[in-house]
Design an enzyme around this catalytic site. Structure first.
Site, PDB file in Angstrom:
ATOM      1  N   ILE A   1      -4.886 -84.794 -22.513  1.00 56.95           N
ATOM      2  CA  ILE A   1      -4.089 -85.894 -23.072  1.00 56.95           C
ATOM      3  C   ILE A   1      -3.396 -86.713 -21.973  1.00 56.95           C
ATOM      4  O   ILE A   1      -3.032 -87.865 -22.198  1.00 56.95           O
ATOM      5  CB  ILE A   1      -3.054 -85.323 -24.079  1.00 56.95           C
ATOM      6  CG1 ILE A   1      -2.636 -86.353 -25.090  1.00 56.95           C
ATOM      7  CG2 ILE A   1      -1.867 -84.705 -23.355  1.00 56.95           C
ATOM      8  CD1 ILE A   1      -1.884 -85.789 -26.273  1.00 56.95           C
TER       9      ILE A   1
ATOM     10  N   VAL B   1       0.480 -74.215 -21.004  1.00 62.04           N
ATOM     11  CA  VAL B   1      -0.022 -73.876 -22.344  1.00 62.04           C
ATOM     12  C   VAL B   1      -0.549 -72.436 -22.296  1.00 62.04           C
ATOM     13  O   VAL B   1      -1.448 -72.126 -21.503  1.00 62.04           O
ATOM     14  CB  VAL B   1      -1.130 -74.851 -22.792  1.00 62.04           C
ATOM     15  CG1 VAL B   1      -1.665 -74.444 -24.166  1.00 62.04           C
ATOM     16  CG2 VAL B   1      -0.597 -76.283 -22.832  1.00 62.04           C
TER      17      VAL B   1
ATOM     18  N   HIS C   1      -7.212 -71.722 -20.069  1.00 66.57           N
ATOM     19  CA  HIS C   1      -8.017 -72.942 -19.987  1.00 66.57           C
ATOM     20  C   HIS C   1      -8.387 -73.223 -18.542  1.00 66.57           C
ATOM     21  O   HIS C   1      -7.657 -72.879 -17.619  1.00 66.57           O
ATOM     22  CB  HIS C   1      -7.278 -74.150 -20.583  1.00 66.57           C
ATOM     23  CG  HIS C   1      -5.885 -74.328 -20.068  1.00 66.57           C
ATOM     24  ND1 HIS C   1      -4.826 -73.576 -20.513  1.00 66.57           N
ATOM     25  CD2 HIS C   1      -5.382 -75.175 -19.136  1.00 66.57           C
ATOM     26  CE1 HIS C   1      -3.728 -73.952 -19.882  1.00 66.57           C
ATOM     27  NE2 HIS C   1      -4.037 -74.912 -19.026  1.00 66.57           N
TER      28      HIS C   1
HETATM   29  P1  5GP Z   1      -1.558 -76.238 -17.645  1.00 65.09           P
HETATM   30  O1  5GP Z   1      -0.397 -76.764 -16.868  1.00 65.09           O
HETATM   31  O2  5GP Z   1      -1.129 -75.270 -18.714  1.00 65.09           O
HETATM   32  O3  5GP Z   1      -2.658 -75.712 -16.779  1.00 65.09           O
HETATM   33  O4  5GP Z   1      -2.211 -77.495 -18.331  1.00 65.09           O
HETATM   34  C1  5GP Z   1      -2.018 -77.860 -19.656  1.00 65.09           C
HETATM   35  C2  5GP Z   1      -2.701 -79.184 -19.857  1.00 65.09           C
HETATM   36  O5  5GP Z   1      -2.773 -79.429 -21.250  1.00 65.09           O
HETATM   37  C3  5GP Z   1      -1.973 -80.371 -19.240  1.00 65.09           C
HETATM   38  O6  5GP Z   1      -2.844 -81.023 -18.311  1.00 65.09           O
HETATM   39  C4  5GP Z   1      -1.621 -81.258 -20.440  1.00 65.09           C
HETATM   40  O7  5GP Z   1      -1.730 -82.629 -20.158  1.00 65.09           O
HETATM   41  C5  5GP Z   1      -2.615 -80.796 -21.492  1.00 65.09           C
HETATM   42  N1  5GP Z   1      -2.134 -80.929 -22.866  1.00 65.09           N
HETATM   43  C6  5GP Z   1      -0.931 -80.541 -23.343  1.00 65.09           C
HETATM   44  N2  5GP Z   1      -0.853 -80.795 -24.665  1.00 65.09           N
HETATM   45  C7  5GP Z   1      -2.038 -81.352 -25.018  1.00 65.09           C
HETATM   46  C8  5GP Z   1      -2.550 -81.839 -26.255  1.00 65.09           C
HETATM   47  O8  5GP Z   1      -1.907 -81.807 -27.300  1.00 65.09           O
HETATM   48  N3  5GP Z   1      -3.817 -82.343 -26.244  1.00 65.09           N
HETATM   49  C9  5GP Z   1      -4.570 -82.389 -25.094  1.00 65.09           C
HETATM   50  N4  5GP Z   1      -5.789 -82.909 -25.206  1.00 65.09           N
HETATM   51  N5  5GP Z   1      -4.108 -81.946 -23.911  1.00 65.09           N
HETATM   52  C10 5GP Z   1      -2.856 -81.435 -23.867  1.00 65.09           C
END
Ligand code: 5GP
Length: 126
Positions: A40, A106, A110
């Site tokens: 996003i 999150v 991922h």
């Molecule tokens: P992390 O920091 O956990 O590795 O990355 C989480 C990623 O999830 C971030 O790059 C953030 O922009 C993405 N993200 C968070 N919420 C959403 C959402 O509701 N939809 C999408 N498509 N991406 C999200």
């Protein structure tokens, strides 16, 4: 806010909600093992997230508990998505943030796929 990669799985996390179809996402690829969708808040011209279908909090959790079929299926999906996005010839970067110091936000495992331009240095120095 970074999360612990060792917490119990939270079924209310945003990617669990995307998997259940409760929140829309721009799907790139889906199979038995994985779902891929555009981030996003893209950090590169192409920024796609690939998540396993099953309930894993982090890479630590996935690498310890996933079956060999889940690990193989997920890994092949990541490669397939990068290929489908046309990133194999120019190249791309994979990233999996784990826990607090990794900056994981999150709590559903991922892998980020970044591409579409030459990427900056691997890691910020401060
Ligand atoms: P992390 O920091 O956990 O590795 O990355 C989480 C990623 O999830 C971030 O790059 C953030 O922009 C993405 N993200 C968070 N919420 C959403 C959402 O509701 N939809 C999408 N498509 N991406 C999200």
């Amino acid at each position: 806010m970074p999360v612990s990669g060792l917490s119990p799985y939270d079924d209310a996390n945003i990617f669990a909600r995307i998997l259940r179809g409760e929140i829309p996402s721009r799907t790139v690829y889906e199979d038995e093992w994985a779902l891929a969708f555009h981030d996003i808040n893209p950090q590169a011209p192409t920024h796609v997230l690939v998540i396993p279908k099953a309930r894993f909090v982090s890479f630590a959790d996935f690498s310890a508990r996933a079956s060999e079929a889940e690990i193989a299926g997920f890994t092949r999906a990541v490669g397939k998505v990068a290929q489908m996005l046309g990133l194999e010839e120019p190249g791309y970067r994979l990233l999996a943030n784990m826990g607090q110091d990794g900056g994981q936000e999150v709590p559903h495992f991922h892998v980020h796929i970044f591409g579409g331009r030459p990427l900056a240095r691997m890691i910020a120095t401060r």
